[in-house]
Design a protein around this motif. Structure first.
Motif, PDB file in Angstrom:
ATOM      1  N   ASP A 167     -14.412 -20.827   2.913  1.00 52.80           N
ATOM      2  CA  ASP A 167     -15.672 -21.172   2.252  1.00 52.80           C
ATOM      3  C   ASP A 167     -15.392 -22.241   1.207  1.00 52.80           C
ATOM      4  OD1 ASP A 167     -14.395 -19.803   0.219  1.00 52.80           O
ATOM      5  OD2 ASP A 167     -15.867 -18.205   0.082  1.00 52.80           O
ATOM      6  N   ASP A 192      -5.603 -25.232   1.615  1.00 57.06           N
ATOM      7  CA  ASP A 192      -5.359 -24.463   0.402  1.00 57.06           C
ATOM      8  C   ASP A 192      -3.894 -24.047   0.287  1.00 57.06           C
ATOM      9  OD1 ASP A 192      -5.380 -22.309  -1.585  1.00 57.06           O
ATOM     10  OD2 ASP A 192      -7.550 -22.374  -1.359  1.00 57.06           O
ATOM     11  N   ALA A 248     -14.025 -14.897  -1.133  1.00 53.58           N
ATOM     12  CA  ALA A 248     -14.619 -15.080  -2.452  1.00 53.58           C
ATOM     13  C   ALA A 248     -15.810 -14.154  -2.650  1.00 53.58           C
ATOM     14  CB  ALA A 248     -15.035 -16.534  -2.644  1.00 53.58           C
ATOM     15  N   GLU A 264      -9.883 -11.397  -4.083  1.00 54.69           N
ATOM     16  CA  GLU A 264     -10.387 -12.763  -4.244  1.00 54.69           C
ATOM     17  C   GLU A 264      -9.264 -13.750  -3.940  1.00 54.69           C
ATOM     18  OE1 GLU A 264     -11.712 -12.816  -8.288  1.00 54.69           O
ATOM     19  OE2 GLU A 264     -13.672 -12.014  -7.749  1.00 54.69           O
ATOM     20  N   GLN A 286     -14.424 -21.933  -1.837  1.00 53.20           N
ATOM     21  CA  GLN A 286     -13.259 -21.658  -2.675  1.00 53.20           C
ATOM     22  C   GLN A 286     -11.942 -21.679  -1.906  1.00 53.20           C
ATOM     23  OE1 GLN A 286     -13.536 -18.270  -5.187  1.00 53.20           O
ATOM     24  NE2 GLN A 286     -15.515 -18.843  -6.019  1.00 53.20           N
ATOM     25  N   ALA A 312      -7.994 -16.270  -5.669  1.00 48.32           N
ATOM     26  CA  ALA A 312      -7.054 -16.515  -6.773  1.00 48.32           C
ATOM     27  C   ALA A 312      -6.035 -15.388  -6.880  1.00 48.32           C
ATOM     28  CB  ALA A 312      -7.817 -16.670  -8.084  1.00 48.32           C
TER      29      ALA A 312
END
Length: 152
Positions: free
Chosen positions: A82, A89, A34, A57, A84, A59
């Motif tokens: 981190d 995930d 991120a 990034e 994000q 996303a």
């Protein structure tokens, strides 16, 4: 004899199709972080290990890894854990799907974890972990150890 040749061709065609589905290139690395600063630091360390690096990034990485493009995939992914990106995930789900489709179980995944992170991501998703602060002396040998297994 004809049946044996047909079976051999069928298995070769199947292996070729699997290789076309997920072509992982061990000379390429993907850095997912991120923080722009962390992306730069991790990319420079991977470049010192003679890898072609693409940094993005989380996303953008999720979007690229979830696409079914026939382009080559990186042989190594470095993920900065981190706020994000967490071990649970969807990014790791996509990486595991690519690994299961790859005959050589690529890409290898290295996570960068904070020292305060007590629980490690599942072993199926991660090949190695490096604790922050990340230095070339800590990360580069891990990269080289993983990639020596797939380089000729």
């Amino acid at each position: 004899m004809i049946e044996k040749d047909a079976i051999g061709r069928l298995s070769a065609d199947t292996e070729g199709a699997a290789a076309r589905v997920c072509v992982a290139d061990p000379t390429q690395a993907l850095v997912v972080a991120a923080s722009p600063v962390n992306r730069i630091v991790l990319s420079r360390i991977a470049q010192r290990a003679y890898l072609k690096v693409q940094a993005m990034e989380p996303a953008e990485a999720r979007r690229i890894l979830s696409s079914s493009s026939p382009l080559s995939r990186p042989g190594l992914v470095i993920v900065d854990i981190d706020a994000q990106v967490q071990p649970s995930d969807t990014l790791f789900l996509h990486l595991e799907q690519h690994r299961s489709a790859s005959p050589r179980r690529l890409p290898f995944v290295i996570t960068i974890i904070p020292s305060r992170l007590g629980t490690a991501p599942q072993a199926d998703h991660v090949d190695a972990q490096v604790v922050r602060p990340v230095t070339p002396e800590a990360l580069q040998p891990v990269i080289q150890r993983l990639l020596t297994a797939v380089r000729p």
